[in-house]
Enzyme design. Structure first.
Site, PDB file in Angstrom:
ATOM      1  N   HIS A 202      44.186 -23.151   6.039  1.00 39.78           N
ATOM      2  CA  HIS A 202      44.258 -24.595   5.881  1.00 39.78           C
ATOM      3  C   HIS A 202      44.876 -24.822   4.520  1.00 39.78           C
ATOM      4  O   HIS A 202      44.314 -24.416   3.500  1.00 39.78           O
ATOM      5  CB  HIS A 202      42.862 -25.231   5.909  1.00 39.78           C
ATOM      6  CG  HIS A 202      42.419 -25.604   7.282  1.00 39.78           C
ATOM      7  ND1 HIS A 202      41.215 -26.197   7.541  1.00 39.78           N
ATOM      8  CD2 HIS A 202      43.063 -25.490   8.472  1.00 39.78           C
ATOM      9  CE1 HIS A 202      41.109 -26.433   8.843  1.00 39.78           C
ATOM     10  NE2 HIS A 202      42.220 -25.991   9.429  1.00 39.78           N
TER      11      HIS A 202
ATOM     12  N   ASP B 198      36.632 -29.573  -3.497  1.00 36.36           N
ATOM     13  CA  ASP B 198      37.277 -29.570  -2.178  1.00 36.36           C
ATOM     14  C   ASP B 198      37.682 -30.995  -1.801  1.00 36.36           C
ATOM     15  O   ASP B 198      37.176 -31.579  -0.861  1.00 36.36           O
ATOM     16  CB  ASP B 198      36.269 -28.995  -1.167  1.00 36.36           C
ATOM     17  CG  ASP B 198      36.801 -28.953   0.249  1.00 36.36           C
ATOM     18  OD1 ASP B 198      38.021 -28.808   0.420  1.00 36.36           O
ATOM     19  OD2 ASP B 198      35.985 -29.067   1.179  1.00 36.36           O
TER      20      ASP B 198
ATOM     21  N   LYS C  90      33.459 -21.582   3.654  1.00 36.51           N
ATOM     22  CA  LYS C  90      33.389 -22.633   2.639  1.00 36.51           C
ATOM     23  C   LYS C  90      32.408 -22.221   1.556  1.00 36.51           C
ATOM     24  O   LYS C  90      31.507 -21.414   1.809  1.00 36.51           O
ATOM     25  CB  LYS C  90      32.954 -23.941   3.299  1.00 36.51           C
ATOM     26  CG  LYS C  90      33.101 -25.151   2.392  1.00 36.51           C
ATOM     27  CD  LYS C  90      33.202 -26.434   3.179  1.00 36.51           C
ATOM     28  CE  LYS C  90      33.248 -27.612   2.211  1.00 36.51           C
ATOM     29  NZ  LYS C  90      33.525 -28.876   2.870  1.00 36.51           N
TER      30      LYS C  90
ATOM     31  N   ASP D 239      40.562 -32.357  -0.848  1.00 38.06           N
ATOM     32  CA  ASP D 239      41.534 -32.620   0.221  1.00 38.06           C
ATOM     33  C   ASP D 239      42.591 -33.643  -0.148  1.00 38.06           C
ATOM     34  O   ASP D 239      42.871 -34.576   0.616  1.00 38.06           O
ATOM     35  CB  ASP D 239      40.808 -33.006   1.522  1.00 38.06           C
ATOM     36  CG  ASP D 239      40.037 -31.825   2.108  1.00 38.06           C
ATOM     37  OD1 ASP D 239      40.694 -30.861   2.543  1.00 38.06           O
ATOM     38  OD2 ASP D 239      38.792 -31.843   2.092  1.00 38.06           O
TER      39      ASP D 239
ATOM     40  N   ASP E 250      45.426 -29.557   5.936  1.00 40.93           N
ATOM     41  CA  ASP E 250      44.095 -30.166   6.017  1.00 40.93           C
ATOM     42  C   ASP E 250      43.859 -31.024   4.775  1.00 40.93           C
ATOM     43  O   ASP E 250      43.409 -30.528   3.753  1.00 40.93           O
ATOM     44  CB  ASP E 250      43.025 -29.064   6.125  1.00 40.93           C
ATOM     45  CG  ASP E 250      41.616 -29.660   6.254  1.00 40.93           C
ATOM     46  OD1 ASP E 250      41.502 -30.864   6.521  1.00 40.93           O
ATOM     47  OD2 ASP E 250      40.647 -28.891   6.077  1.00 40.93           O
TER      48      ASP E 250
ATOM     49  N   ASP F   1      40.677 -21.842   3.741  1.00 40.03           N
ATOM     50  CA  ASP F   1      41.104 -23.172   3.306  1.00 40.03           C
ATOM     51  C   ASP F   1      41.141 -23.089   1.785  1.00 40.03           C
ATOM     52  O   ASP F   1      40.139 -22.723   1.154  1.00 40.03           O
ATOM     53  CB  ASP F   1      40.072 -24.200   3.805  1.00 40.03           C
ATOM     54  CG  ASP F   1      40.345 -25.624   3.349  1.00 40.03           C
ATOM     55  OD1 ASP F   1      40.627 -25.821   2.153  1.00 40.03           O
ATOM     56  OD2 ASP F   1      40.235 -26.549   4.182  1.00 40.03           O
TER      57      ASP F   1
ATOM     58  N   GLU G   5      36.278 -20.643   9.806  1.00 38.49           N
ATOM     59  CA  GLU G   5      36.620 -21.112   8.451  1.00 38.49           C
ATOM     60  C   GLU G   5      35.410 -21.026   7.520  1.00 38.49           C
ATOM     61  O   GLU G   5      34.324 -21.487   7.850  1.00 38.49           O
ATOM     62  CB  GLU G   5      37.102 -22.576   8.541  1.00 38.49           C
ATOM     63  CG  GLU G   5      37.457 -23.200   7.185  1.00 38.49           C
ATOM     64  CD  GLU G   5      38.000 -24.633   7.312  1.00 38.49           C
ATOM     65  OE1 GLU G   5      37.932 -25.208   8.420  1.00 38.49           O
ATOM     66  OE2 GLU G   5      38.489 -25.163   6.302  1.00 38.49           O
TER      67      GLU G   5
ATOM     68  N   HIS H 259      38.309 -24.198  -0.492  1.00 39.73           N
ATOM     69  CA  HIS H 259      36.963 -23.694  -0.245  1.00 39.73           C
ATOM     70  C   HIS H 259      36.562 -22.505  -1.100  1.00 39.73           C
ATOM     71  O   HIS H 259      35.796 -21.644  -0.667  1.00 39.73           O
ATOM     72  CB  HIS H 259      36.809 -23.348   1.237  1.00 39.73           C
ATOM     73  CG  HIS H 259      36.832 -24.556   2.123  1.00 39.73           C
ATOM     74  ND1 HIS H 259      36.513 -24.519   3.452  1.00 39.73           N
ATOM     75  CD2 HIS H 259      37.125 -25.850   1.845  1.00 39.73           C
ATOM     76  CE1 HIS H 259      36.622 -25.736   3.972  1.00 39.73           C
ATOM     77  NE2 HIS H 259      36.995 -26.549   3.013  1.00 39.73           N
TER      78      HIS H 259
ATOM     79  N   TRP I 283      34.621 -24.711  12.179  1.00 39.16           N
ATOM     80  CA  TRP I 283      34.048 -24.938  10.846  1.00 39.16           C
ATOM     81  C   TRP I 283      32.732 -25.675  10.996  1.00 39.16           C
ATOM     82  O   TRP I 283      32.660 -26.665  11.731  1.00 39.16           O
ATOM     83  CB  TRP I 283      34.976 -25.752   9.945  1.00 39.16           C
ATOM     84  CG  TRP I 283      34.269 -26.138   8.679  1.00 39.16           C
ATOM     85  CD1 TRP I 283      33.912 -25.315   7.654  1.00 39.16           C
ATOM     86  CD2 TRP I 283      33.744 -27.442   8.352  1.00 39.16           C
ATOM     87  NE1 TRP I 283      33.200 -26.019   6.704  1.00 39.16           N
ATOM     88  CE2 TRP I 283      33.090 -27.323   7.108  1.00 39.16           C
ATOM     89  CE3 TRP I 283      33.762 -28.682   8.991  1.00 39.16           C
ATOM     90  CZ2 TRP I 283      32.467 -28.404   6.484  1.00 39.16           C
ATOM     91  CZ3 TRP I 283      33.138 -29.764   8.378  1.00 39.16           C
ATOM     92  CH2 TRP I 283      32.504 -29.617   7.131  1.00 39.16           C
TER      93      TRP I 283
HETATM   94  C1  RNT Z   1      35.926 -29.080   5.775  1.00 37.83           C
HETATM   95  C2  RNT Z   1      36.944 -28.176   6.380  1.00 37.83           C
HETATM   96  C3  RNT Z   1      37.449 -28.593   7.729  1.00 37.83           C
HETATM   97  C4  RNT Z   1      37.738 -30.073   7.837  1.00 37.83           C
HETATM   98  C5  RNT Z   1      38.481 -30.460   9.095  1.00 37.83           C
HETATM   99  C6  RNT Z   1      38.480 -31.933   9.300  1.00 37.83           C
HETATM  100  O1  RNT Z   1      35.588 -28.729   4.494  1.00 37.83           O
HETATM  101  O2  RNT Z   1      37.997 -28.008   5.491  1.00 37.83           O
HETATM  102  O3  RNT Z   1      38.565 -27.835   8.032  1.00 37.83           O
HETATM  103  O4  RNT Z   1      38.446 -30.550   6.736  1.00 37.83           O
HETATM  104  O5  RNT Z   1      37.986 -29.777  10.158  1.00 37.83           O
HETATM  105 ZN    ZN Z   2      39.710 -26.933   6.236  1.00 36.61          ZN
END
Ligand code: RNT
Ligand code: ZN
Length: 418
Positions: free
Chosen positions: A285, A293, A227, A295, A325, A258, A225, A261, A184
Site C-alpha cells: 500500500h 499513519d 500495522k 494517509d 491507500d 503499507d 496487511e 504502518h 486488514w
Molecule cells: C488501515 C490500512 C487499510 C485501510 C484501507 C481502507 O490502516 O492501511 O489498508 O487504509 O483498507
Molecule cells: Zn493500507
C-alpha cells in the site's frame, strides 16, 4: 518549443548514460497501479451510516464527496481521464451496491452485489482488487474482529472474509486477471494488554478457517496487511509485522506492507529486497505517513521514488502488487486522487529512467564515490521532459493542465452535491 522537441533532447541525454527512454515509457504504459476507490468518499462506502472507525481517520470536510455508486463511478472516470495507461480498481466490501430497499450484512455478501462494479471494470478494460471491510460496523466489538474472544463476533468476520474470497474469485473470472484480496484488521488495545498471545492465536485460527474454503489460488491472491498501531489502539496491534510475515510465509499467501504502518524512521523501500528473496509475490500500500499513519496524498518524494526503484531495479514489476491507500478530505478529492496516481506513476518512470545496472556495477566494484556522484547528478536530468511527453503521447493532460478540468468538474458536478 514543443513537448516533443524537449523530449527528443532529453532522450539523447538519457541515451548517453545508457538509458532507453522509449523502453521506459513502453514499460510504464503497461504497468497497472491499483487505484483505491475510497479516496472519493472518505472510506464511507454504501452499506452503513455512521463514522469511520477502526483506528483510521479522514480529516477535513471539503465539499463534493461522492454519495452514491453513480457519483463515485463518475469521479473515478474523471480521475482516470487524467492518468495515462490502464489501471486496476481496488474496492472495499462496504462498496457493495444493493437494489433499492435491499440490505445484506457483510457476512452474507455475494458476487451479485458487485455486479455493477464488474460491469464498470469490463467497460474500461480494468481489473479489480478487493478488501474485506472489518471496520465501521457494529460487529466490531471492543475494537476486535477476527481476534475477538466472542465467537459470534469472530464467526461473523470469518464468514465475511470467506464471502470476500468468493467475490474476489468472481472478479478474477469475469475480468480474466487475478484479484488481489487484502485482509486488514484493526484489532488491538489502547493500553498495555495482559495477554498478547491469545488474540494472536485466535487471529491465526480465524485466518486458517478463512483460507480453508476452496478457491483458485491463481485467481485470488490473498494478502495480509500488518500495522504497528491505530488511533485508540496505540499499545498493541494483533496483526503486527512479525505476525503477518510469518503467517504469510507459512501459508503461502502474500504479505502486504503499507508504508504508513511502521515506526517513523523505518522505510519500506529497505524491506522490499528482503521480502523478495523469500516470497514469490508481495503487495504494497503506497501512502504518505506524516508523523503517523496519516494517509496523506502520495507525493513525488524521496521514499516513494526509492520504493519504485526497488521494484524496478529488482525486475519485480510483476511480483510486487502495488496499490494506493490514502484518504484526504481536506482538499478537492478528485485532485487528491489524481495527484497521487500521477505521482506514483512519475516515481515508476523515474526508476525506469535510472541506469540501474550501471549503478549496481559501480557498487559491486566498490566505486562508491561514483555511485553517490551519479545518483545525485541524475536528479537534475530532464526527467520532466520525458514525463510530459509520456502524458502527451498517452492522450492525457500535460503538466498542471489537468487542473482546469478539475475546476470545471468542481463547478459543474461536485458543488451541486449538497
Ligand atoms: C488501515 C490500512 C487499510 C485501510 C484501507 C481502507 O490502516 O492501511 O489498508 O487504509 O483498507
Ligand atoms: Zn493500507
Amino acid at each position: 518549443m514543443t513537448n516533443q522537441a524537449y523530449y527528443e533532447a532529453a532522450k539523447e541525454m538519457y541515451a548517453s548514460i545508457g538509458v532507453d527512454t522509449e523502453a521506459a515509457m513502453e514499460t510504464l504504459r503497461h504497468t497497472a497501479i491499483s487505484m483505491h476507490c475510497w479516496q472519493g468518499d472518505d472510506v464511507t462506502g454504501f452499506d452503513h451510516e455512521g463514522p469511520l472507525t477502526g483506528g483510521i481517520q479522514t480529516t477535513g470536510n471539503y465539499p463534493g464527496k461522492a454519495r452514491t455508486p453513480e457519483e463515485l463511478m463518475a469521479d473515478i472516470d474523471k480521475v482516470l481521464s487524467m492518468v495515462a495507461g490502464t489501471h486496476k480498481l481496488n474496492l472495499h466490501a462496504n462498496y457493495a451496491i444493493f437494489e433499492k430497499g435491499e440490505f445484506v450484512d457483510r457476512d452474507r455478501l455475494e458476487p451479485k452485489h458487485f455486479a455493477k462494479w464488474v460491469e464498470f471494470a469490463k467497460e474500461r478494460g480494468m481489473g479489480l482488487d478487493f478488501n474485506p471491510t472489518l471496520f465501521s460496523h457494529d460487529m466490531v466489538k471492543d475494537n476486535l474482529t477476527l481476534s475477538s474472544p466472542d465467537n459470534n463476533v469472530r464467526d461473523f468476520w470469518i464468514r465475511h472474509c470467506q464471502a470476500c474470497i468468493r467475490i474476489s474469485e468472481y472478479f478474477a473470472t469475469e475480468l480474466g486477471q487475478p484479484c488481489v484480496m487484502n485482509i486488514w484488521i484493526p484489532d488491538g488495545y489502547k493500553d498495555i494488554p495482559a495477554d498478547r498471545m491469545a488474540p494472536r492465536a485466535r487471529f491465526k485460527d480465524s485466518l486458517d478457517q478463512i483460507l480453508s474454503i476452496p478457491y483458485d489460488r491463481s485467481k485470488v491472491l490473498v494478502c495480509l496487511e500488518s500495522k504497528v498501531f491505530g488511533i485508540g489502539m496505540e499499545s498493541y496491534t494483533v496483526g503486527s509485522s512479525e505476525f503477518t510475515i510469518n503467517y504469510a510465509a507459512s501459508r503461502g499467501i502474500l504479505p502486504l506492507m503499507d508504508n504508513g504502518h511502521y515506526h517513523p524512521t523505518e522505510v519500506v523501500s529497505d524491506k522490499i529486497s528482503s521480502m523478495l528473496l523469500f516470497f514469490d509475490q508481495i503487495a504494497l500500500h503506497v501512502t504518505r505517513p506524516v508523523r503517523w499513519d496519516s494517509d496523506h496524498v502520495v507525493l513525488f518524494d524521496d521514499e516513494t521514488r526509492e520504493i519504485a526503484k526497488e521494484i524496478v531495479r529488482n525486475d519485480a514489476l510483476d511480483r510486487v502488487k502495488f496499490g494506493l491507500d490514502f484518504f484526504d478530505a481536506s482538499i478537492n478529492r478528485i485532485s487528491a486522487w489524481t495527484v497521487g496516481m500521477r505521482n506514483f506513476q512519475k516515481c515508476l518512470l523515474y526508476a525506469l529512467l535510472t541506469p540501474n545496472k550501471k549503478l549496481a556495477q559501480l557498487q559491486e566494484e566498490g566505486r562508491l564515490t561514483e555511485v553517490m556522484m551519479l545518483q545525485e547528478e541524475l536528479k537534475t536530468y530532464p526527467f520532466g521532459a520525458v514525463w510530459d511527453y509520456f502524458c502527451e503521447s498517452s492522450g492525457v493532460p500535460v503538466r498542471e493542465n489537468w487542473y482546469d478540468e478539475v475546476k470545471k468538474y468542481e463547478t459543474e458536478v461536485l458543488n451541486k452535491r449538497v
